[in-house]
Design an enzyme around this catalytic site. Structure first.
Site, mmCIF file in Angstrom:
data_model
loop_
_atom_site.group_PDB
_atom_site.id
_atom_site.type_symbol
_atom_site.label_atom_id
_atom_site.label_comp_id
_atom_site.label_asym_id
_atom_site.label_seq_id
_atom_site.Cartn_x
_atom_site.Cartn_y
_atom_site.Cartn_z
ATOM 1 N N ILE A 184 -6.869 -5.070 7.872
ATOM 2 C CA ILE A 184 -7.927 -4.118 7.574
ATOM 3 C C ILE A 184 -8.946 -4.652 6.559
ATOM 4 O O ILE A 184 -10.100 -4.246 6.556
ATOM 5 C CB ILE A 184 -7.317 -2.772 7.091
ATOM 6 C CG1 ILE A 184 -8.364 -1.674 7.066
ATOM 7 C CG2 ILE A 184 -6.644 -2.935 5.741
ATOM 8 C CD1 ILE A 184 -7.784 -0.297 6.724
ATOM 9 N N LYS A 237 -12.776 -0.160 5.617
ATOM 10 C CA LYS A 237 -12.952 -0.969 4.413
ATOM 11 C C LYS A 237 -14.140 -1.916 4.540
ATOM 12 O O LYS A 237 -15.001 -1.973 3.677
ATOM 13 C CB LYS A 237 -11.687 -1.780 4.120
ATOM 14 C CG LYS A 237 -10.425 -0.957 4.140
ATOM 15 C CD LYS A 237 -10.387 0.086 3.035
ATOM 16 C CE LYS A 237 -9.135 0.934 3.132
ATOM 17 N NZ LYS A 237 -9.084 2.008 2.145
ATOM 18 N N TYR A 271 0.848 -1.190 0.000
ATOM 19 C CA TYR A 271 0.000 0.000 0.000
ATOM 20 C C TYR A 271 0.887 1.245 0.000
ATOM 21 O O TYR A 271 1.707 1.424 0.908
ATOM 22 C CB TYR A 271 -0.881 -0.047 1.250
ATOM 23 C CG TYR A 271 -1.529 1.235 1.699
ATOM 24 C CD1 TYR A 271 -1.374 1.664 3.025
ATOM 25 C CD2 TYR A 271 -2.323 2.012 0.862
ATOM 26 C CE1 TYR A 271 -1.982 2.823 3.478
ATOM 27 C CE2 TYR A 271 -2.929 3.171 1.307
ATOM 28 C CZ TYR A 271 -2.754 3.577 2.612
ATOM 29 O OH TYR A 271 -3.354 4.714 3.067
ATOM 30 N N ASP A 326 -1.523 -6.197 9.435
ATOM 31 C CA ASP A 326 -2.585 -5.244 9.149
ATOM 32 C C ASP A 326 -3.716 -6.026 8.490
ATOM 33 O O ASP A 326 -3.609 -6.427 7.326
ATOM 34 C CB ASP A 326 -2.054 -4.134 8.227
ATOM 35 C CG ASP A 326 -3.077 -3.033 7.992
ATOM 36 O OD1 ASP A 326 -4.287 -3.251 8.278
ATOM 37 O OD2 ASP A 326 -2.696 -1.953 7.518
#
Lengths: 443, 494
Positions: free
Chosen positions: A240, A277, A153, A238
């Site tokens: 998410i 998200k 990312y 992570d």
């Protein structure tokens, strides 16, 4: 790295303020600007740029809106607002207990009950952006390094490095094995850091992966954890996109791996989560750090003073996420809709002669346009990207902005638009590919 | 197991200070009128709880603002997706209008120069990241808000060098004090990047006079450094003199559009004026577009919830409401402050003359056993554990004179305030009585000692001259020991 000093006042700002480490000059953000200047609209601007560079989840809003319609009191602290006062004053960095409880339950539901979360280990932050930076401040000193698998990312360049002074050393992954992380790649990254005299403090993975749109396999997670144990460093996962896995059985959280090992070596593992998200609520700024390490929890809590979640928002979400019926239905329906979108885009791209990495999660797919490159280089990739942005009028993210070591890959988001808009985008891609075929035939 | 960073293991978070310890004690045994009338009364928390009852009816009358609707239509999706770090335009416009109102509209603010942050805590830290490098320093007048030790220093690595202010002139900032601080910083090889003031002051509760602001502006102009004015309490000025913002002074001196204009930055928040600390609404205002640009990017790490931005944009746009609210807010603050000041006066305790804030700066020097910080700590512990009131000792605010305490008054009902004053009165009387009987005992002891001394000195009469009790007792140790034991026993009984 230093900019031209045009104004005397710039001299008096900090190095951090004038550095470019915020990363906003990368193509990732440049494409956004092009979109902002000429945004596609189904009715008013049909020739505008379609935004496919923004990983947002807009497919399940109706479920949230319906819930709010049926439960007015969650937005208003009840009739006569009896809870307002207490809520408005609540700035305890422990966070609302009811909200932490609801988050823990939600995270468990997403993992199909295969992992348990203790609400007292949840630290709340204003978004995962803040959570990742905060963890970096806690786990590493300025000048130290975190190992991050590529592609990653683009925001990490800012979130992990900008104000912390910590460096990112890439763990190179490539298409030969579907970009999976290997023990060799981990070791190579570690050696690379050592050769640069950087002290490695941890590995940070995103699972499911952004930008790949795929979950990390259980065996690979075990390898990564073993590596972290062997080198005596931290592991940040992570997660998410955990609620955006199309099929619940395909996502394995690091929490499950730990549970299987009876939580041995758990104190080096930390999980980041957010509602931006899965619930599509990036504006509400809801992130969490879940750590198995007491010192990290205590310190993170104190540091979260700089980035607390609005108590008004905590209250709303505590109510919503405590509603078991709502969350069960939401998680299930959201997965199905994302899956449907994914199938739609994959089929559409296939028809246009474009292959994607096999994905099973996330709000995007990892598209392979390497056959279209003039030259197999970053330059070639950026040229192609420019054509797609300015001629095809689609904003997609070039792999180089995600630090991919192989040119020609692009991240394409599919969940931040209506089905109709996605169809238009696919039509444009189809047309573009047709035109290129014609051109190459004529050459 | 890999170690944590230096930041994680150091003490710069400041949570071991008395400021926070008192808080912890309160949490273990919090006063409640009904359930725990003997608990600790919290007077260490600068919160404004006096006007929340005015906000409640507004919320009832404006269901759209709460229900995330505009003209009855849901805008939930728009808000849920809104994460633009430039902030909700309507909210920024409403906020700058509100800020202007508070300053009597003598200054106006441009929404494009506002950076929204999750509270002033975040705003102050962000400004440090923007204006200073690790190892640089900011000068702060003492006494100052204990939280600054964490907010300005912890993750930024910036140092604070105090500008010492004293009661000799009502704790006002003076040029010699600023220059002394600057010299101190240089001695410590620290590069000074600016001065940070809180105006109105926490913990003093006073607004800065124009001449003080002039002094500071001249200083930063001369040294070519920044000035941050944390004006978080601007809306709590309940009596004259009225609030003068540093921006107003710059304007009056025709310094807008000059270089120094771009080096002055304001921090604001709705936590104190509107009493909404839970909503995390802070702002940086800067005239330097480079600072605004950097700060806006940094605000990604602490954005204000769009749900909250929407609610407050509606509230602040209701100018009729905010005018009435602020007027009533001032009235109630003034009354509560008066009650505290007069109550303390009756107990023989004086406060610094104040016109703002949610607290008073209380002079308890006369209650100290000695003019030391140890004595201040001892007094503080008695007040927390025996009198059962949590107040903040001046040392936690880096005050250079022992004996001063910050006492908050806006976070409780009138009845609780009365009770707190009563407890303090009893405490002061008991000290007076103790001190009286202590004086009596002391004179008894002196007489007894003198008898011993005379007998001893008679013994040594031929060797030495009779002298003070201490010298004699030192020479005649064994007797002194037994003397001191007796004396100690007498002391304990007092």
């Amino acid at each position: 790295m230093a900019i031209e000093i045009e104004k005397p006042s710039s001299v008096r700002l900090s190095k951090v303020a004038i550095s470019k480490t915020h990363g906003e000059d990368s193509p990732y953000f440049a494409g956004w600007k092009a979109y902002d200047e000429n945004p596609y609209d189904e009715i008013h601007n049909q020739s505008g740029v379609i935004q496919m560079g923004l990983a947002e989840n807009q497919v399940s809003f109706d479920l949230l809106e319906k819930y709010l319609e049926e439960h007015h009191e969650v937005s208003s602290w009840g009739k006569g607002a009896p809870g307002f006062r207490e809520n408005a004053l609540f700035q305890d960095y422990h966070g609302l207990k009811s909200f932490r409880q609801a988050m823990a339950n939600f995270m468990e539901q997403i993992r199909g009950g295969k992992a348990k979360f203790d609400p007292d280990r949840i630290v709340l932050t204003a978004g995962a952006t803040a959570a990742n930076e905060l963890l970096t401040f806690i786990l590493a000193d300025p000048g130290d390094a975190l190992l991050v698998p590529t592609p990653y990312y683009p925001g990490f360049d800012r979130d992990l490095r900008w104000r912390t002074g910590v460096k990112i050393v890439p763990i190179h992954c490539n298409s030969s094995n579907n970009f999976q992380i290997t023990p060799e790649a981990l070791e190579a990254a570690y050696q690379s850091a050592e050769s640069m005299d950087l002290k490695v403090r941890g590995v940070l993975i995103t699972n499911p992966s952004n930008p790949l749109g795929s979950t990390i396999q259980s065996s690979v997670l075990n390898d990564i954890l073993d590596f972290a144990v062997h080198k005596n460093i931290h592991l940040v996962s992570d997660e998410i996109y955990s609620g955006s896995t199309f099929s619940p059985s395909e996502f394995v959280s690091i929490a499950e791996i730990l549970r299987n090992r009876n939580y041995k070596d758990a104190e080096r593992v930390h999980i980041v989560y957010s509602l931006s998200k899965d619930l599509g609520l990036p504006g509400f700024r809801v992130g969490t750090i879940y750590s198995y390490n007491d010192d990290v929890v205590t310190t993170a809590r104190r540091m979260s003073s700089f980035t607390l979640i609005s108590s008004q928002t905590q209250h709303l979400l505590a109510c919503m996420l405590s509603n078991h019926e709502f969350t069960q239905n939401y998680i299930k329906t959201n997965r199905e809709r994302l899956n449907k979108r994914y199938d739609m885009i994959i089929q559409g791209l296939k028809k246009a002669g474009i292959e994607c990495l096999k994905g099973n999660a996330g709000l995007f797919c990892w598209m392979n346009l390497s056959p279209l490159l003039n030259e197999p280089t970053r330059q070639g990739e950026l040229e192609l990207w420019n054509i797609i942005l300015n001629q095809v009028k689609l904003n997609i993210s070039p792999g180089s902005s995600c630090h991919c070591s192989e040119p020609g890959w692009f991240r394409v988001c599919f969940a931040n638009m209506s089905e109709q808009t996605l169809r238009v985008a696919l039509q444009r891609i189809h047309k573009f590919m047709e035109q290129r075929k014609v051109c190459s035939v004529n050459q | 197991m890999g170690l944590l960073s230096r930041k994680a293991t150091c003490n710069t978070h400041g949570q071991d200070s008395s400021y926070f310890l008192g808080w912890q004690e309160y949490k273990k045994n919090p006063y409640n009128e009904v359930n725990n009338p003997n608990g600790i009364i919290q007077m260490g928390l600068a919160e404004n709880q006096l006007c929340l009852d005015l906000l409640e009816p507004w919320l009832m009358k404006n269901p759209d603002a709460l229900g995330l609707k505009r003209d009855g239509i849901s805008i939930f999706k728009e808000l849920a997706l809104f994460q633009d770090y430039n902030g909700f335009p309507a909210f920024k416009r409403a906020l700058v209008d509100f800020m202007g109102e508070i300053r009597g509209n003598k200054v106006s603010f441009d929404p494009n120069h506002v950076v929204l942050t999750a509270g002033a805590t975040s705003a102050n830290e962000t400004l440090m990241f923007c204006l200073a490098d690790q190892g640089d320093a900011f000068l702060l007048p003492t006494p100052y808000y204990p939280g600054f030790d964490r907010d300005l220093r912890w993750r930024t690595g910036v140092e604070i060098v105090p500008i010492h202010c004293t009661s000799s002139n009502g704790f006002k900032v003076t040029l010699p004090a600023i220059e002394q601080a600057h010299r101190q910083a240089q001695k410590r090889k620290l590069r000074v990047k600016g001065v940070l003031i809180t105006n109105p002051s926490n913990p003093l509760g006073t607004t800065m006079a124009r001449d003080e602001l002039d002094l500071l502006i001249n200083f930063i102009e001369d040294k070519q450094i920044h000035l941050i004015s944390d004006e978080i309490y601007a809306g709590t000025v309940f009596t004259s003199p009225s609030f003068v913002s540093v921006m107003e002074v710059l304007k009056d001196r025709n310094l807008d559009q000059t270089q120094v204009w771009e080096r002055v930055h304001i921090v604001y928040s709705l936590s104190k004026d509107l009493g909404l600390p839970g909503f995390r609404v802070g702002a940086i205002y800067s005239n330097d577009p480079v600072v605004v640009s950097a700060a806006i990017k940094m605000s990604s790490f602490g954005l204000v919830s769009s749900q909250t931005q929407y609610l407050l944009s509606a509230m602040l746009f209701d100018k009729k409401f905010t005018k009435e609210y602020m007027s009533e807010n001032h009235k109630r603050l003034q009354k509560q402050q008066k009650d505290l000041v007069s109550g303390l006066e009756k107990a023989g305790i004086r406060c610094l003359d104040s016109n703002a804030g949610l607290f008073c700066w209380v002079d308890m020097r006369h209650l100290l056993k000695s003019n030391t910080f140890e004595a201040e700590m001892e007094l503080w512990q008695k007040i927390v554990y025996h009198v059962k009131i949590n107040i903040s000792p001046g040392s936690s605010c880096h005050c250079i004179e022992p004996g001063w305490f910050r006492v908050c008054f806006a976070n409780m009902l009138e009845s609780t305030l009365k009770l707190a004053i009563q407890r303090l009165k009893s405490f002061v009387s008991s000290i007076a009585m103790k001190s009286q009987s202590h004086q009596e005992l002391k004179s008894l002891r002196r007489k007894a000692r003198n008898n011993w001394v005379s007998r001893l000195s008679l013994q040594s009469f031929y060797d030495r001259e009779q002298d003070t009790t201490t010298e004699v007792s030192f020479s005649y140790r064994p007797h002194f020991m037994s003397l001191s034991n007796i004396a100690a026993t007498l002391d304990a009984a007092a």
